[in-house]
Design an enzyme around this catalytic site. Sequence first.
Site, PDB file in Angstrom:
ATOM      1  N   TYR A  45      47.855   3.146 -26.058  1.00 29.77           N
ATOM      2  CA  TYR A  45      48.024   2.900 -24.624  1.00 29.77           C
ATOM      3  C   TYR A  45      46.867   3.604 -23.927  1.00 29.77           C
ATOM      4  CZ  TYR A  45      52.795   1.129 -25.440  1.00 29.77           C
ATOM      5  OH  TYR A  45      53.895   0.400 -25.840  1.00 29.77           O
ATOM      6  N   TYR A  52      61.326   4.649 -25.504  1.00 29.99           N
ATOM      7  CA  TYR A  52      61.478   4.121 -26.854  1.00 29.99           C
ATOM      8  C   TYR A  52      61.985   5.240 -27.752  1.00 29.99           C
ATOM      9  CZ  TYR A  52      60.494   0.292 -29.953  1.00 29.99           C
ATOM     10  OH  TYR A  52      60.627  -0.770 -30.795  1.00 29.99           O
ATOM     11  N   TYR A  57      49.723   8.196 -26.055  1.00 27.62           N
ATOM     12  CA  TYR A  57      49.561   7.266 -27.174  1.00 27.62           C
ATOM     13  C   TYR A  57      48.187   6.617 -27.091  1.00 27.62           C
ATOM     14  CZ  TYR A  57      50.683   3.268 -30.242  1.00 27.62           C
ATOM     15  OH  TYR A  57      50.692   2.326 -31.237  1.00 27.62           O
ATOM     16  N   HIS A  88      44.418  -7.087 -26.739  1.00 27.32           N
ATOM     17  CA  HIS A  88      45.429  -6.432 -25.905  1.00 27.32           C
ATOM     18  C   HIS A  88      45.057  -5.010 -25.515  1.00 27.32           C
ATOM     19  CE1 HIS A  88      47.800  -9.935 -26.380  1.00 27.32           C
ATOM     20  NE2 HIS A  88      48.896  -9.397 -25.892  1.00 27.32           N
ATOM     21  N   ASP A  89      43.839  -4.629 -25.787  1.00 29.52           N
ATOM     22  CA  ASP A  89      43.392  -3.292 -25.416  1.00 29.52           C
ATOM     23  C   ASP A  89      43.697  -3.024 -23.936  1.00 29.52           C
ATOM     24  OD1 ASP A  89      41.210  -1.109 -26.584  1.00 29.52           O
ATOM     25  OD2 ASP A  89      41.192  -1.284 -24.394  1.00 29.52           O
ATOM     26  N   ARG A 136      36.922  -7.743 -31.436  1.00 32.33           N
ATOM     27  CA  ARG A 136      38.188  -8.167 -30.832  1.00 32.33           C
ATOM     28  C   ARG A 136      39.094  -8.856 -31.841  1.00 32.33           C
ATOM     29  NH1 ARG A 136      38.504 -11.901 -25.530  1.00 32.33           N
ATOM     30  NH2 ARG A 136      38.153 -13.625 -26.964  1.00 32.33           N
ATOM     31  N   VAL A 148      46.993  -7.412 -35.140  1.00 33.13           N
ATOM     32  CA  VAL A 148      47.362  -6.521 -36.243  1.00 33.13           C
ATOM     33  C   VAL A 148      46.365  -5.351 -36.335  1.00 33.13           C
ATOM     34  CG1 VAL A 148      47.507  -6.414 -38.766  1.00 33.13           C
ATOM     35  CG2 VAL A 148      48.528  -8.322 -37.551  1.00 33.13           C
ATOM     36  N   SER A 176      37.711  -4.194 -26.013  1.00 29.83           N
ATOM     37  CA  SER A 176      37.268  -5.095 -27.076  1.00 29.83           C
ATOM     38  C   SER A 176      36.462  -6.268 -26.538  1.00 29.83           C
ATOM     39  CB  SER A 176      38.475  -5.610 -27.849  1.00 29.83           C
ATOM     40  OG  SER A 176      39.366  -6.263 -26.968  1.00 29.83           O
TER      41      SER A 176
END
Length: 542
Positions: free
Chosen positions: A482, A410, A479, A116-117, A112, A183, A122
Amino acid sequence: MNISRSVFLLVLALSFCVSFGALSSIFDVTSTSEDFITCLQSNSNNVTTISQLVFTPANTSYIPVWQAAADPIRFNKSYIPKPSVIVTPTDETQIQTALLCAKKHGYEFRIRDGGHDFEGNSYTANAPFVMLDLVHMRAIEINVENRTALVQGGALLGELYYTISQKTDTLYFPAGIWAGVGVSGFLSGGGYGNLLRKYGLGADNVLDIRFMDVNGNILDRKSMGEDLFWALRGGGASSFGIVLQWKLNLVPVPERVTLFMVSYTLEQGATDIFHKYQYVLPKFDRDLLIRVQLNTEYIGNTTQKTVRILFHGIYQGNIDTLLPLLNQSFPELNVTREVCQEVRMVQTTLEFGGFNISTPTSVLANRSAIPKLSFKGKSDYVRTPIPRSGLRKLWRKMFENDNSQTLFMYTFGGKMEEYSDTAIPYPHRAGVLYQVFKRVDFVDQPSDKTLISLRRLAWLRSFDKTLEPYVTSNPREAYMNYNDLDLGFDSATYEEASEWGERYWKRENFKKLIRIKAKVDPENFFRHPQSIPVFSRPLSDM
Ligand SMILES: Cc1cc2nc3c(=O)[nH]c(=O)nc-3n(C[C@H](O)[C@H](O)[C@H](O)COP(=O)(O)OP(=O)(O)OC[C@H]3O[C@@H](n4cnc5c(N)ncnc54)[C@H](O)[C@@H]3O)c2cc1C
Ligand SMILES: *[C@@H]1O[C@H](CO)[C@@H](O)[C@H](O)[C@H]1NC(C)=O
Ligand SMILES: *[C@@H]1O[C@H](CO)[C@@H](O)[C@H](O)[C@H]1NC(C)=O
Ligand SMILES: *[C@@H]1O[C@H](CO)[C@@H](O)[C@H](O)[C@H]1NC(C)=O
Ligand SMILES: *[C@@H]1O[C@H](CO)[C@@H](O)[C@H](O)[C@H]1NC(C)=O
Ligand SMILES: *[C@@H]1O[C@H](CO)[C@@H](O)[C@H](O)[C@H]1NC(C)=O
Ligand SMILES: *[C@@H]1O[C@H](CO)[C@@H](O)[C@H](O)[C@H]1NC(C)=O
Ligand SMILES: *[C@@H]1O[C@H](CO)[C@@H](O)[C@H](O)[C@H]1NC(C)=O
Ligand SMILES: *[C@@H]1O[C@H](CO)[C@@H](O)[C@H](O)[C@H]1NC(C)=O
Ligand SMILES: *[C@@H]1O[C@H](CO)[C@@H](O)[C@H](O)[C@H]1NC(C)=O
C-alpha cells in the site's frame, strides 16, 4: 479452455490494432526512442515480430495499451507522464533485449504486471522511461498432484484463481481478494488475503522464482542465492530485477467453505461489538477470517450521521461447525444460519472482489470485467485493542468527511504468529491484531485534483493523525504494497529513507535489503521513488 481462448482472442484483437496502428501512424517518433527501437530491432532475430510488440506515442494503440492496466484509474489522466516506449514482450529473449537497450540508451525502466500500484510506479515516472508490460506473459500451469503452480510474471490473481478452479475445488492459493491485482506486484510485497490466518502470506508460499537480473542473466532460487530469494518475497521485486515466473505452493481447502455477513450501526451497538472483535477474532480458530468494513452514512433520511460496521466472514468449514464456535465466544455478533451460505472457495473471491456468488467464475479471468477504482489509500497496524473512548474519537473524525472514505480492518493472528519478523522482508507478524486500510474515493470526481478530491485527501491525512495514538509506533508500521509517497521518496540518506523504509520493513530488514540491492544492482538501474536505495557510503558508516 476459456482462459486460453480469451488469451488467444486478446492476441488476435491486439494484432488487429497493430496493423491498424501502423497504417495510421503519421507522427514522427523522437530520435531517442528511435535509437532504442533500432537497438531492439538489431538485437532481435525477427524485426517484424518485435516491431509489433513496441508502442510509441506515434502508434494509435499506444494510449489504449498504456491505459489497459492503469488502476487505480486516479493516474489514468492526460497530465500523468507516460513512457517513451512500451514493450509488450512475448518471450524472455525480448525482455532481455528491452532491458539491455534501455540501459544502453539511458532510459529508466518500469515493469508492469497488474498495474495496481497505489502510486502508479509501474507505468509513470518523472524521467524518460521504457515500460515493460508483461500482459502477454501470463501462462499458468497447475499441477494438482504435487500441489504446485507455475505462474508467469504477467498473470493476475483472478487468472490464477480461475485456472485453479478449472482443475479442482480443493486447492487454492493464499492470495488477495481483488482479481485485477497482478501476481508479481502482490507477491513481491508480501501479499495477504483470505487464507492469511491459516496459511500465511502469498510470499510465504513461493517455492521458486525465475528471475532476470540487471545484466540479463536468468536465475532461479539456487543460482540467485537465499539472500536475493529472500528480498524478492516482500522487499519489492522492482528494486532488483524482473520476475519471469513464480513457482507456488497450493494449499488444501474444503470443497465448501462458509461465507457470512452481518452489519451494525452505532445505534445497534457497533462500538461495543467492534471493541470486542479486537479481543476475540485475532485469537480465534484460524479457519475463520473476518474483514471488517467501516463506512459513515446518514441515519434514515436525516442529516445525522452514523457509522456502519460490516463483518464479512469466511470460514474453512461448514455452517454447522462455525455457528456454535461463534455463538460461544462472540454471541453479540449474532451470526445465524440465515446470514451464512456454503460455497466453493473460488466463489468467495467473487463475493469479496466486487461480484457475487452467482457471477460466472470466468469473470475472474476477464480483465475488462473487473471494476475500476480511483482512490488514495494508506495503511496501519494495530497491536493493542483501541479503547471505546478512542473508537468514539475515530467515529467523530469520520463524520467530518463526506462519506467518501472506507476503512477495512483485516484480522491477523493464527499462522501469522508463527513467523519471525525477519523470515521474509515483510515484518508485520506476531502480535498484530489487525491491519487497517483507509482510503478516500474519487470515482465520482473527474480527477484527484478537484476541490472536493483535495478536501478528501486533506481529511485522509488528518485522519492519520487521529489514528496515531492507537496504532503501532517506532516505527509506525505500514504495508509496502500500500505504498504511499506521503511518507517520503527519492531519499538521499539512510536517515531520510528510514522514514518510509523502516515503516515498510523495520530497521533490520530494511538494512538487509539495502545490502542486497548494493550487490545485485549497484548502479541502481531498477529504481522508482521508493525503491531500495543505493548509497555511496556503505551502510555500516551510518
Ligand atoms: C483494488 C486493489 C486491491 C488490492 N487488494 C490487495 C489484497 O487483497 N492483498 C494485498 O496484499 N494487496 C492488495 N492490493 C495491493 C497490491 O498487492 C499492490 O498494489 C501490488 O503491488 C499490485 O501488483 P500489480 O502487479 O497489480 O501492480 P503493478 O503496478 O503492475 O506492479 C506493482 C509493483 O510491482 C512491480 N512489478 C510488477 N511486475 C513485476 C515483475 N514481473 N518483476 C518485477 N517487478 C514487478 C512494479 O514495477 C511495481 O513496482 C490491492 C491493490 C488494489 C489497487
Ligand atoms: C508503431 O509505429 C511504428 C512506426 O510506424 C511501426 O513500425 C510499428 O510497427 C508500430 N507498432 C505497432 C505495435 O503497431
Ligand atoms: C517473422 O515472424 C513473422 C510472424 O510474426 C513471420 O511471418 C516471418 O516469417 C518471420 N520472419 C523470419 C525471417 O523468421
Ligand atoms: C482511461 O481514461 C480514458 C479516457 O481518458 C477512458 O476511455 C478509459 O476507459 C480509462 N481507462 C481505464 C482503465 O479506466
Ligand atoms: C510430482 O512430483 C514427483 C516427485 O518429484 C514426480 O515424480 C511426479 O512426476 C510429479 N507429478 C507431476 C504430475 O508432475
Ligand atoms: C423523511 O422521514 C420522515 C419521517 O421519518 C418522513 O415523513 C418523510 O416523508 C421522509 N422524507 C423523505 C424524502 O423520504
Ligand atoms: C446461541 O446459543 C444460545 C444457547 O444455546 C441460543 O439460545 C442462541 O439462540 C444462540 N444464538 C445464535 C445466534 O445462534
Ligand atoms: C440476530 O439475527 C437474526 C436474523 O439473522 C434476527 O432475527 C435477530 O433479531 C438478531 N438478534 C439480535 C439480538 O440482534
Ligand atoms: C450478482 O452480480 C451480477 C453481475 O455479475 C448481477 O447481474 C446480479 O444482479 C447480482 N446479484 C445479486 C443478488 O446481487
Ligand atoms: C469480459 O467482460 C466484458 C465487460 O463486462 C464483456 O463485454 C466481455 O464480453 C467479457 N468477455 C468474455 C470473454 O467473457
